[in-house]
Design a protein around this motif. Structure first.
Motif, PDB file in Angstrom:
ATOM      1  N   VAL A  20       0.817  -1.211   0.000  1.00 53.12           N
ATOM      2  CA  VAL A  20       0.000   0.000   0.000  1.00 53.12           C
ATOM      3  C   VAL A  20       0.853   1.264   0.000  1.00 53.12           C
ATOM      4  O   VAL A  20       0.346   2.339  -0.290  1.00 53.12           O
ATOM      5  CB  VAL A  20      -1.008   0.035   1.178  1.00 53.12           C
ATOM      6  N   GLN A  21       2.139   1.110   0.329  1.00 53.24           N
ATOM      7  CA  GLN A  21       3.002   2.292   0.328  1.00 53.24           C
ATOM      8  C   GLN A  21       4.464   1.881   0.246  1.00 53.24           C
ATOM      9  O   GLN A  21       4.865   0.862   0.806  1.00 53.24           O
ATOM     10  CB  GLN A  21       2.772   3.094   1.606  1.00 53.24           C
ATOM     11  N   LYS A  22       5.221   2.692  -0.470  1.00 52.66           N
ATOM     12  CA  LYS A  22       6.676   2.574  -0.492  1.00 52.66           C
ATOM     13  C   LYS A  22       7.205   3.982  -0.297  1.00 52.66           C
ATOM     14  O   LYS A  22       6.827   4.899  -1.027  1.00 52.66           O
ATOM     15  CB  LYS A  22       7.184   2.013  -1.824  1.00 52.66           C
ATOM     16  N   THR A  23       8.066   4.150   0.698  1.00 48.51           N
ATOM     17  CA  THR A  23       8.629   5.467   0.993  1.00 48.51           C
ATOM     18  C   THR A  23      10.139   5.368   0.950  1.00 48.51           C
ATOM     19  O   THR A  23      10.732   4.562   1.659  1.00 48.51           O
ATOM     20  CB  THR A  23       8.188   5.961   2.387  1.00 48.51           C
ATOM     21  N   ILE A  24      10.752   6.191   0.109  1.00 48.75           N
ATOM     22  CA  ILE A  24      12.207   6.311   0.083  1.00 48.75           C
ATOM     23  C   ILE A  24      12.524   7.602   0.817  1.00 48.75           C
ATOM     24  O   ILE A  24      12.045   8.666   0.444  1.00 48.75           O
ATOM     25  CB  ILE A  24      12.749   6.330  -1.357  1.00 48.75           C
ATOM     26  N   GLY A  25      13.307   7.485   1.878  1.00 50.47           N
ATOM     27  CA  GLY A  25      13.561   8.628   2.741  1.00 50.47           C
ATOM     28  C   GLY A  25      12.785   8.470   4.037  1.00 50.47           C
ATOM     29  O   GLY A  25      12.121   7.465   4.267  1.00 50.47           O
ATOM     30  N   GLU A  26      12.881   9.495   4.869  1.00 47.38           N
ATOM     31  CA  GLU A  26      12.240   9.423   6.176  1.00 47.38           C
ATOM     32  C   GLU A  26      10.723   9.350   6.049  1.00 47.38           C
ATOM     33  O   GLU A  26      10.133   9.970   5.165  1.00 47.38           O
ATOM     34  CB  GLU A  26      12.624  10.641   7.017  1.00 47.38           C
ATOM     35  N   LEU A  27      10.133   8.605   6.958  1.00 51.27           N
ATOM     36  CA  LEU A  27       8.683   8.470   6.986  1.00 51.27           C
ATOM     37  C   LEU A  27       8.027   9.755   7.468  1.00 51.27           C
ATOM     38  O   LEU A  27       8.570  10.457   8.323  1.00 51.27           O
ATOM     39  CB  LEU A  27       8.278   7.328   7.926  1.00 51.27           C
ATOM     40  N   ASN A  28       6.829  10.018   6.944  1.00 49.49           N
ATOM     41  CA  ASN A  28       5.982  11.086   7.444  1.00 49.49           C
ATOM     42  C   ASN A  28       5.070  10.417   8.473  1.00 49.49           C
ATOM     43  O   ASN A  28       4.104   9.745   8.110  1.00 49.49           O
ATOM     44  CB  ASN A  28       5.181  11.692   6.279  1.00 49.49           C
ATOM     45  N   PHE A  29       5.396  10.539   9.751  1.00 50.78           N
ATOM     46  CA  PHE A  29       4.701   9.777  10.784  1.00 50.78           C
ATOM     47  C   PHE A  29       3.237  10.173  10.967  1.00 50.78           C
ATOM     48  O   PHE A  29       2.407   9.293  11.199  1.00 50.78           O
ATOM     49  CB  PHE A  29       5.491   9.785  12.092  1.00 50.78           C
ATOM     50  N   PRO A  30       2.846  11.455  10.859  1.00 53.52           N
ATOM     51  CA  PRO A  30       1.405  11.754  10.916  1.00 53.52           C
ATOM     52  C   PRO A  30       0.629  11.034   9.792  1.00 53.52           C
ATOM     53  O   PRO A  30      -0.446  10.486  10.033  1.00 53.52           O
ATOM     54  CB  PRO A  30       1.347  13.279  10.766  1.00 53.52           C
TER      55      PRO A  30
END
Length: 168
Positions: free
Chosen positions: A147-157
């Motif tokens: 459902v998601q792939k994030t390269i770099g720091e996560l956006n926690f909100p």
């Protein structure tokens, strides 16, 4: 015969376009699936992605010398603590180039509460699509769909918003 050819030509382009559009629609609608892998944690436990069906799974590729990884780790720990009883599983995968002793020391020193593995042979890096930047995070739903792939720091909100949707 030439009228038959011209009538055929009139229909060939729209039919080809329709077939391409249908194929594209199917490809877009199909979410990438979790790779069929088995993680071996630092303490020797084996966890297959298949065994995690029914849970939301966050796989975080990180390194002990990665500033972004170090920065996001406390918030990743907090998020795990907040959602572990709502079927969240976190697996932190240390990169192949990270010295194993350094990974073990960091894990112990920071008391990481989730599963940690060292990808010494780069098997996970390959299975997840040649991950080469850290942090890189994948989130899979209970059916094993990415459902998601994030390269770099996560956006926690945003991550918590997504996890709240999955938990309800």
């Amino acid at each position: 015969m030439s009228t038959f050819k011209s009538k055929c030509k009139k229909w060939v382009v729209p039919l080809v376009a329709l077939a391409l559009f249908a194929g594209l629609a199917v490809a877009v609608m199909q979410k990438p699936q979790a790779p069929e892998v088995t993680f071996t944690t630092l303490n020797g436990e084996k966890i297959s992605m298949q065994s995690l069906r029914g849970k939301t799974v966050l796989v975080n590729f990180w390194a002990t010398d990665c500033p972004g990884c170090i920065k996001e780790m406390p918030e990743l720990i907090d998020t795990y603590q907040q959602y572990k009883d709502k079927n969240l599983v976190v697996i932190a995968v240390a990169m192949p180039y990270d010295p194993p002793a350094q990974v073990a020391n960091y894990t112990k020193e920071k008391a990481l509460p989730f599963n940690v593995m060292h990808d010494g042979y780069g098997e996970m890096v390959k299975a997840f699509g040649e991950v080469n930047l850290t942090p890189t995070t994948f989130i899979f739903d209970a059916q094993g769909n990415r459902v998601q792939k994030t390269i770099g720091e996560l956006n926690f909100p945003e991550l918590r918003k997504l996890l709240n949707q999955k938990a309800s």
